[in-house]
Design an enzyme around this catalytic site. Sequence first.
Site, PDB file in Angstrom:
ATOM      1  CG  MET A  28      -2.058  -1.158   1.333  1.00 17.10           C
ATOM      2  SD  MET A  28      -3.405  -0.783   2.079  1.00 17.10           S
ATOM      3  CE  MET A  28      -2.821  -0.644   3.726  1.00 17.10           C
ATOM      4  CG  HIS A  35       6.885  -1.904   2.334  1.00 18.87           C
ATOM      5  ND1 HIS A  35       6.646  -0.768   2.848  1.00 18.87           N
ATOM      6  CD2 HIS A  35       5.559  -2.460   2.481  1.00 18.87           C
ATOM      7  CE1 HIS A  35       5.447  -0.546   3.784  1.00 18.87           C
ATOM      8  NE2 HIS A  35       4.735  -1.727   3.284  1.00 18.87           N
ATOM      9  CG  ASP A 148       0.760  -7.426   7.935  1.00 17.42           C
ATOM     10  OD1 ASP A 148      -0.076  -6.655   8.806  1.00 17.42           O
ATOM     11  OD2 ASP A 148       1.620  -6.921   7.397  1.00 17.42           O
TER      12      ASP A 148
HETATM   13  P1  AMP Z   1       1.190  -2.860   3.628  1.00 12.10           P
HETATM   14  O1  AMP Z   1       1.888  -1.792   2.536  1.00 12.10           O
HETATM   15  O2  AMP Z   1       1.269  -2.403   4.927  1.00 12.10           O
HETATM   16  O3  AMP Z   1       0.064  -3.456   2.803  1.00 12.10           O
HETATM   17  O4  AMP Z   1       2.461  -3.982   3.491  1.00 12.10           O
HETATM   18  C1  AMP Z   1       2.839  -4.733   2.230  1.00 12.10           C
HETATM   19  C2  AMP Z   1       3.550  -6.191   2.495  1.00 12.10           C
HETATM   20  O5  AMP Z   1       4.896  -5.684   3.476  1.00 12.10           O
HETATM   21  C3  AMP Z   1       2.804  -6.919   3.410  1.00 12.10           C
HETATM   22  O6  AMP Z   1       3.068  -8.352   2.861  1.00 12.10           O
HETATM   23  C4  AMP Z   1       3.344  -6.566   4.647  1.00 12.10           C
HETATM   24  O7  AMP Z   1       3.429  -7.883   5.632  1.00 12.10           O
HETATM   25  C5  AMP Z   1       4.807  -6.376   4.386  1.00 12.10           C
HETATM   26  N1  AMP Z   1       5.218  -5.922   5.833  1.00 12.10           N
HETATM   27  C6  AMP Z   1       4.761  -4.935   6.299  1.00 12.10           C
HETATM   28  N2  AMP Z   1       5.600  -4.169   7.228  1.00 12.10           N
HETATM   29  C7  AMP Z   1       6.566  -5.271   7.417  1.00 12.10           C
HETATM   30  C8  AMP Z   1       7.929  -5.380   8.290  1.00 12.10           C
HETATM   31  N3  AMP Z   1       8.133  -4.819   9.288  1.00 12.10           N
HETATM   32  N4  AMP Z   1       8.687  -6.375   7.945  1.00 12.10           N
HETATM   33  C9  AMP Z   1       8.332  -7.146   6.728  1.00 12.10           C
HETATM   34  N5  AMP Z   1       7.251  -7.115   6.040  1.00 12.10           N
HETATM   35  C10 AMP Z   1       6.452  -6.183   6.373  1.00 12.10           C
END
Ligand code: AMP
Length: 289
Positions: A28, A35, A148
């Site tokens: 997102m 990420h 997540d």
């Molecule tokens: P989001 O932008 O929050 O939807 O996250 C995108 C992807 O990045 C998802 O698969 C999340 O689980 C992963 N993600 C977010 N924060 C972390 C983190 N601290 N460590 C590893 N992966 C992450």
Amino acid sequence: MMIVARTIDEFRKLRSELPSPLGFVPTMGFLHEGHIALVHQSVDENKATVVSLFVNPTQFAPTEDLANYPRNEESDFRLLEAAGANVVFAPQAEEMYADNHETWVVLDHLTRRLEGTIRPTHFQGVATVVSQLFHIVEPQSAYFGQKDAQQVLVIDRMIRDLHYPVLLRVGETVREPDGLAMSSRNTYLSPEERLAGPVLRRSLDLAEELWLEGERDAERIRKEMTDLIEQEPLARVDYVSIADTRTLDEIHVIDRKALVSIAVRIGKTRLIDNAILPPGEPLIARRQP
Ligand code: AMP
């Protein structure tokens, strides 16, 4: 050179030119090192990498932070180019969800646990957009963060139930030096609240320590974790869970692999984190599509 596609049509034209295997990292935006670690993993394991930047409206409840969700496309593009992504897919909500959109991907059981108890429509939005993105991007592998964990389990179930030819790869949680899991939402924390952030990781460390000392009574561990979090005056517990990693049902005796997960409010910001017992076990078994 990295290319940005803003429509499905534009993306599909580029897609036909990309070499296989193709890795895909859905996000997102407002990217951080968590990420980017997933992007690096994809770049290492594939011939091309696609990253989506899409703040998916259907995974937010009306009371949640959709309008205020942080964005910074310029910085995201810079980070992605440096990490070696080939294509960024950044569609508009109007194209992903037409006015008369009525098709949803709904999972029966897994989505009602943990986050689903507090965010009942969240995973329907997640599963639907990931399903759309899989159809558009057609990756061989998709990269999700263990941060997540329930999302990983939901996507793993969806891949198997709907027979997507996609290998799910899970990246470990990337943390700030003090233990707070990186999250786009950390930016909401005031300086004082930010200092309370590491309490989540400390409670997970406590669970691991107790387990390593031989404690197998899940309720005792939940209680010790809750007590520790409640010592932090700015923190309010939403849930402390120790659940079976296949069903996400709460367990009494830890006699199998378990997901320890927590959701904590610090001020108005809701943070989640998790760990696996036994420590170091993978959340899901690695399997071929
Ligand atoms: P989001 O932008 O929050 O939807 O996250 C995108 C992807 O990045 C998802 O698969 C999340 O689980 C992963 N993600 C977010 N924060 C972390 C983190 N601290 N460590 C590893 N992966 C992450």
